[in-house]
Design an enzyme around this catalytic site. Sequence first.
Site, PDB file in Angstrom:
ATOM      1  N   TYR A 175      -3.163  -0.370   5.146  1.00 60.03           N
ATOM      2  CA  TYR A 175      -3.023  -0.152   6.578  1.00 60.03           C
ATOM      3  C   TYR A 175      -3.157  -1.466   7.351  1.00 60.03           C
ATOM      4  CZ  TYR A 175      -4.028   4.636   5.003  1.00 60.03           C
ATOM      5  OH  TYR A 175      -4.020   5.839   4.345  1.00 60.03           O
TER       6      TYR A 175
ATOM      7  N   HIS B 293      -4.935   4.956  -4.654  1.00 58.57           N
ATOM      8  CA  HIS B 293      -3.863   5.168  -3.694  1.00 58.57           C
ATOM      9  C   HIS B 293      -2.510   5.313  -4.381  1.00 58.57           C
ATOM     10  CE1 HIS B 293      -2.659   4.017   0.724  1.00 58.57           C
ATOM     11  NE2 HIS B 293      -2.438   5.281   0.424  1.00 58.57           N
TER      12      HIS B 293
END
Length: 344
Positions: free
Chosen positions: A56, A144
């Site tokens: 992010y 992830h």
Amino acid sequence: MLKRKVGKTDVTLTSLGLGTSPLGGCNVDVSFQTFEAVVLKAYDLGVRYFDTAPLYGLGKSEHSLGHVLRNNDLVGKVVVSTKAGRILKPESRAKRAESLYGIDWVKALPFVDDYDYSYDGIMRAFEDSQQRLGMDHIDILYLHDVSGEWHREAYDTHLSALRASGYKACDELRRTGSVKAIGLGVNETASVLQVAEEFDLDCSMVAGRYTLLNHGALDHFYPEMQRRGIGIIAAGIYNSGILAEGSKSMTTTRTYDCQPAPEPIVRKVEALEAVCQRHGVSLPTAATQFVYAHPAVTAVVQGALTPEHVAANVAAISTPVPAAFWADLKSSGLIPEAAPVPEA
């Protein structure tokens, strides 16, 4: 906020968590002042769970979240999760990993992400996240995008790295108390089921697989997670847009799983909106509370770009909804008869 424990761990999450992908600059410029205002508004309204990831803003979200929590004396007062499986490298010396979705991180930090699910890769990713967040330990660590849908032909290669040494890193981090819970952070259910056969998962963040529009997890996935004691953190509960903005929204926000919503989905949303209107319930409220009503779900995580977005998210999970509304959805065939719904 209601609270539930994560699987068989001692970690407790509020019903609503704040996801910081949008605040990392996902297709929009976000200042640090806005980042801080959103986090503090969430805390003021009772949110005690904050999720981030190296991806992010390519490190920006972790830096900003850690700074906000430290400067406002909130470290230790909230639960924090981040993710491993990607390493950030200087953009001048590396090529960015291929992504399923083309994300434009606006004013990101000068790094690119590269996948690495090996022991060394997971340990480096975790320690890098510790430094960016400024934290000695992190409550939850998700692997992830361990996903066949995401990696496609490269999935077996990455899964082999996990089997060879990556699982060992996860076990070591949990055993030593560096993290309290280990899970996957994915957009599908198949990989969670597969990895759960090989490694003792505590939880998983799964985006968009159980919503007002997608009930696929109800029959097998959620019961299996409950049987194994794996807590589900539900993300993407608006299926990327249409359950938040509605059927009449602009084409750019009328999306279903990050693609323009097909006509059958738009028609179903219109039917949902009709029932919502009859009972005076907003569509986001229905979408949020439907997901959290399932006992397999530990928390719902939603993003926000403004304090007003946070307030709307809190209202969506806390506004009372009449039992007749859920009965109407079932009798209309819009949700399965067996789907758990909130108690009146």
